[in-house]
Design a protein around this motif. Sequence first.
Motif, short mmCIF file in Angstrom:
data_model
loop_
_atom_site.label_atom_id
_atom_site.label_comp_id
_atom_site.label_asym_id
_atom_site.label_seq_id
_atom_site.Cartn_x
_atom_site.Cartn_y
_atom_site.Cartn_z
N LYS A 161 4.33 4.45 -2.88
CA LYS A 161 3.35 3.43 -2.51
C LYS A 161 3.36 3.15 -1.01
N ARG A 162 4.54 3.26 -0.39
CA ARG A 162 4.63 2.95 1.03
C ARG A 162 3.88 3.98 1.87
N LEU A 163 4.05 5.26 1.57
CA LEU A 163 3.35 6.29 2.32
C LEU A 163 1.85 6.25 2.02
N GLU A 164 1.50 6.02 0.77
CA GLU A 164 0.08 5.93 0.43
C GLU A 164 -0.58 4.76 1.14
N ALA A 165 0.11 3.64 1.26
CA ALA A 165 -0.44 2.49 1.97
C ALA A 165 -0.58 2.78 3.46
N ALA A 166 0.34 3.58 4.01
CA ALA A 166 0.27 3.94 5.42
C ALA A 166 -0.93 4.83 5.74
N LEU A 167 -1.38 5.61 4.74
CA LEU A 167 -2.51 6.51 4.92
C LEU A 167 -3.84 5.87 4.54
N MET A 168 -3.81 4.84 3.73
CA MET A 168 -5.03 4.26 3.16
C MET A 168 -5.95 3.70 4.24
N LYS A 169 -7.21 4.12 4.18
CA LYS A 169 -8.27 3.69 5.10
C LYS A 169 -7.87 3.92 6.56
N ARG A 170 -7.22 5.07 6.76
CA ARG A 170 -6.88 5.56 8.09
C ARG A 170 -7.15 7.05 8.14
N SER A 171 -7.14 7.60 9.34
CA SER A 171 -7.41 9.02 9.52
C SER A 171 -6.12 9.76 9.86
#
Length: 271
Positions: free
Chosen positions: A162-172
């Motif tokens: 979840k931490r890595l997915e949150a870091a990528l979410m709505k970012r490029s």
Amino acid sequence: MFVKRVLALVVGLAVLGPLPLLADGGPWKVALNKRQADKFAALKERPGITAFAISPDGAWGHSWGYNTTKAASARALAGCRGFLKPGRRDCILFAVDGVIVAEPVVKTRVVSKVYKPINGKTAPAFFGRAAVDFTGNKAAAVADYKALEKAPSHRSRLARDKRLEAALMKRSFMNTQHRAFAIWFEAGHGAQHSKANSGILRTDFGEWVATKDGLVCMFDSVSDSGKRYGTRCLIIHEIENGAARFSWADHPGTKYKGQIIAGDARYGAAK
């Protein structure tokens, strides 16, 4: 079930030559030039929700095939802004789904900074890098990828982080080269845009997963031409304050420089 979203974005610029740098752009009596009028008329034949954006200085952008007016409007504006230059007046939304939404007279502003997609060297200065840190496990990520190659059902056994997915979410997620790609992640779907000699290549994907070991897989990938790529994965080795080292999972020995950009670097933007 992932449903491919049809997208088409075309932009143009008709006015050349230097313009004065103004504190603001002043009022503008909104009117289409001939080039803009022709493109707006042609948009009526396009499917889905459409949008059309223009600049007083000749730039224009349009979009079609969207399911929401918000998405269509954002992409039309982004397309128009991709053809601006500092010192030119910003784009406005002219019409949505064939209906004119612009006021007869609008106050304009002069842009001072423009981002032209897709550029991994200029994106950090425009959007900023996300303050993200992460350390992966290359050997474990490669093992997961090989298991996925042998049995697609392994997809359900990937340990999501979840931490890595949150870091990528709505970012490029981008590489750092001038000829770059930008992968945009949202809940349940995303897209990769890559710069090529023929233009910008677009690939939509459905579900995506990021694991605790740094394996990031994008499933059900389909290009804008309809070509199906299936599953594509990369391995993030490490991220330090938004700067990353990564490799493509099918060639894990070749490392590249990447970055997490705090904005949508697939499209043009202006400040």
